[in-house]
Enzyme design. Structure first.
Site, PDB file in Angstrom:
ATOM      1  N   GLY B 109       0.830  -1.205   0.000  1.00 54.99           N
ATOM      2  CA  GLY B 109       0.000   0.000   0.000  1.00 54.99           C
ATOM      3  C   GLY B 109       0.860   1.248   0.000  1.00 54.99           C
ATOM      4  O   GLY B 109       2.086   1.183  -0.029  1.00 54.99           O
ATOM      5  N   CYS B 110       0.188   2.387   0.033  1.00 59.42           N
ATOM      6  CA  CYS B 110       0.900   3.660   0.127  1.00 59.42           C
ATOM      7  C   CYS B 110       1.316   3.863   1.591  1.00 59.42           C
ATOM      8  O   CYS B 110       0.932   3.088   2.447  1.00 59.42           O
ATOM      9  CB  CYS B 110      -0.007   4.794  -0.328  1.00 59.42           C
ATOM     10  N   VAL B 111       2.101   4.898   1.884  1.00 59.42           N
ATOM     11  CA  VAL B 111       2.491   5.110   3.286  1.00 59.42           C
ATOM     12  C   VAL B 111       1.779   6.321   3.891  1.00 59.42           C
ATOM     13  O   VAL B 111       1.805   7.354   3.457  1.00 59.42           O
ATOM     14  CB  VAL B 111       4.007   5.271   3.477  1.00 59.42           C
TER      15      VAL B 111
END
Lengths: 421, 111
Positions: B109-111
Site C-alpha cells: 500500500g501507500c504510506v
C-alpha cells in the site's frame, strides 16, 4: 548488548540534541497526553500513553547523557542498558500505536513535542532494522522506483494518457518554463488518478502554467515515516533538484498529509539549505486562486457534507481556514463535526500505520471514535478529506463498520463544482 | 526454498506462497496455487486474475486492496468492483490472494 541494540542506542543518543534532552527532562508525568491519544482513548490501556512509548529513549538518555548521571550511577540510580528484547517489545508502541498526529504535543502543558520525539526515536529503530514488514517493503519499492507502491514513470504516463482521454485536456509533462511543478502520492496516482485531470481543469481555468515530471512525481516520503533521515533527505532532494532544474516558482504539495510536512517543514533542514522555489499545498493554492477570482465557484454541491481534518495538514501544517473556505464555496450543506479544527481526532492510519498490517486491529479500533464523531452530526452523506492516506483509512474503516458515507477529496470537489464558461 | 508442483515441474515460491520468478506463471500454476489457498476457481475468479495480469503488464504494480477494488470498479463495473463481492471470491484478502494466484509480488500500500 547485541549489535542491533548497540546500533539503536547509539543512534538514539545521536538524535538526542538539546531539544530532545529538554523534552525528556521536562515531563512531569501528568498524563494529559494519554487522554489526547486516540489509541489510548480507544483501548484505555496505559501502555498507549504517548510518553510511555518513549521509554527506551528515556532510559538510554538517563544512562548515557543526562546531567549528574555519574553521581547517580554510583548510587545505583541510573537505569540498566536498553536491550534488544526491550526494543522489540516496544516496537508496536513506536510504529503501530503512534501516527505522529501531534495531538499529545498540542495538549502537553510542558510544551514537549512528543510526536516529534517519536519521529526521532524511529531513527534508532530504523538504524537497527527493527521496522514493521509493510514499511520495509514500502522502503524497498521506494529505493527501486521512488514510490512506496512501486509506481514507475511508465505507470504515471499511462494514468496521464487516460486522464487526457477522459478530460480532453492537455496535461503537461517534463515541461520547463512553467510556474508550478505538481507532485502526487502513489495512492492518488493509482487509486484516484481523476485528480490529475482535476488539476488540468482547474489550472486551465485559472491560467496557471504547470507540469508533472517523470523525474520527480512522488510526494510521499517513507524516510520520514520509517525514521531514516538519509532516505528522507534523498527523497526531498529528488524533488528539489528537479524543481530547480525546471526553474519553477512553486512545488505543489498534494492531498497527502505527511508529504506536505516532509517537503515544506522538514525539507530545507534535511538538505541543509533553503529551496530556490516555494512549497505550496494544493489546498492553499486553490484557496488563493479562488480569492483572486481566478476559479469562481459554480453551482454548489447540495449533499450534506463534513470535513475531516488531516493532522499533518491542519494541526501540524497550519492549513486550517483554507479547506473550510473552499468547502463553503463549493457545498451548500457543509456541517462541521464536534471537535473540528486544530485538535480534531486522527483517522488512526497516518505516520506509516496504514502500511503496517500488524497495526490493523488497533487502527480500526481507533477509527471507531472518528466514525462516532461523524455519526453524531446526523444524516451526513459525504466526508471531504484532503489527504489520500486518510481517505484510504476511512474507506477501510467504513467497510469494517458497514457504514456507507461517501469519501471524496477536496481538489476533486473543487474541480467538479467549478463555474462552467 | 519451498515450491509448487505443476505437472511434475517445481516452481519456487517464498515463505508466504508468492512465486519468486514472475515468468514462471502459467494457468496450470494458478490452479495449483488456488488449490493451496483452498479456492475453487470459477469464471469470476479468473476474470479477476486475468485483470491483475493485464494490470501488472501495464503498471508493474501489485495493487493493494483499495487500489485493486477501484481499478476493477472502473474497468468491470460496481457489481464486481466492491469490497463484499471481492472478499466473497477471495476470503483471505482480494489483493493478497488474487495477486498470489495471478503470479504477482505481494501487494504494497501507500504510506
Amino acid at each position: 548488548m547485541t549489535e542491533a541494540a548497540t546500533t539503536a542506542v547509539n543512534t538514539l543518543l545521536a538524535q538526542t540534541d538539546s531539544d530532545i534532552a529538554s523534552y525528556l527532562e521536562a515531563c512531569v508525568h501528568c498524563g494529559e497526553c494519554a487522554e489526547a491519544c486516540h489509541f489510548y482513548q480507544a483501548t484505555k490501556d496505559p501502555k498507549h500513553t504517548p510518553t510511555y512509548k518513549l521509554q527506551p529513549l528515556v532510559k538510554a538518555y538517563k544512562r548515557h547523557k543526562a546531567p549528574l548521571r555519574g553521581v547517580l550511577s554510583i548510587l545505583g540510580l541510573t537505569p540498566p542498558e536498553v536491550t534488544e528484547d526491550e526494543l522489540r517489545e516496544w516496537e508496536p508502541l513506536v510504529y503501530d500505536s503512534c501516527t505522529m498526529c501531534g495531538r499529545c504535543t498540542l495538549v502537553c502543558p510542558m510544551g514537549i513535542d512528543i510526536a516529534g520525539t517519536i519521529r526521532k526515536m524511529r531513527e534508532g529503530y530504523a538504524a537497527a532494522g527493527i521496522v514493521p514488514e509493510g514499511l520495509t517493503r514500502a522502503r524497498e519499492n521506494v529505493e527501486r522506483t521512488s514510490s512506496p507502491m512501486g509506481v514507475t514513470a511508465k505507470a504515471l504516463l499511462a494514468q496521464v494518457k487516460r486522464q487526457k482521454a477522459e478530460t480532453g485536456l492537455e496535461i503537461p509533462v517534463d515541461q520547463d518554463g512553467v510556474d508550478y511543478l505538481a507532485i502526487f502520492s502513489s495512492h492518488e496516482i493509482m487509486a484516484s488518478p481523476e485528480i490529475i485531470g482535476g488539476y488540468a481543469k482547474i489550472f486551465k481555468k485559472a491560467g496557471v502554467t504547470w507540469t508533472l515530471s517523470t523525474a520527480a512525481y512522488e510526494a510521499t516520503n517513507v524516510g520520514v515515516q520509517i525514521g531514516f533521515g538519509p532516505l528522507a533527505r534523498d527523497l526531498v532532494k529528488r524533488i528539489v533538484d528537479e524543481a530547480e532544474r525546471l526553474g519553477v516558482k512553486y512545488v505543489i504539495a498534494p492531498e497527502c498529509g505527511h508529504a506536505y510536512g516532509a517537503i515544506r517543514w522538514a525539507g530545507p533542514n534535511l538538505i541543509g539549505r533553503p529551496f530556490k522555489f516555494e512549497v505550496i499545498h494544493i489546498v492553499e493554492l486553490l484557496d488563493k486562486l479562488r480569492r483572486e477570482g481566478k476559479i469562481p465557484p459554480g453551482k454548489k454541491d447540495s449533499r450534506k457534507m463534513t470535513l475531516h481534518d488531516p493532522c499533518q495538514l491542519i494541526r501540524r501544517g497550519g492549513v486550517l481556514k483554507e479547506p473550510r473556505r473552499l468547502l463553503s464555496d463549493s457545498a451548500s450543506n457543509f456541517v462541521e463535526m464536534k471537535g473540528a479544527g486544530i485538535a480534531n481526532l486522527c483517522c488512526g492510519g497516518g505516520g506509516g500505520v496504514s502500511a503496517n498490517e500488524r497495526a490493523e486491529e488497533l487502527r480500526l479500533k481507533a477509527f471507531e471514535q472518528k466514525l462516532k464523531q461523524i455519526d453524531d452530526i446526523g444524516d451526513i452523506e459525504t466526508i471531504v478529506i484532503p489527504c489520500a492516506n486518510c481517505r484510504g483509512v476511512f474507506e477501510d474503516g467504513l467497510d469494517e463498520y458497514e457504514s456507507d458515507y461517501e469519501v471524496i477529496g477536496l481538489g476533486e470537489l473543487v474541480a467538479e463544482t467549478l463555474r462552467e464558461d | 526454498m519451498a515450491s509448487y508442483d505443476v505437472n511434475g515441474t517445481a516452481v519456487e515460491h517464498d515463505e508466504e506462497g508468492y512465486i519468486t520468478n514472475l515468468s514462471d506463471w502459467s494457468k496450470d500454476l494458478a490452479q495449483v496455487i488456488a488449490d493451496a489457498e483452498n479456492i475453487q476457481m470459477t469464471d469470476e475468479h479468473w476474470a479477476v486474475v486475468n485483470f491483475l495480469r493485464e494490470y501488472y503488464d501495464e503498471y508493474q504494480i501489485a495493487p493493494a486492496v483499495r487500489v485493486l477494488i477501484k481499478a476493477i470498479k472502473k474497468s468491470m463495473g460496481p457489481d464486481v468492483g466492491n469490497n463484499k463481492y471481492m472478499y466473497e471470491l477471495f476470503p483471505y484478502g482480494p489483493a493478497k490472494q488474487a495477486c498470489k494466484i495471478a503470479g504477482l509480488p505481494k501487494p504494497t500500500g501507500c504510506v
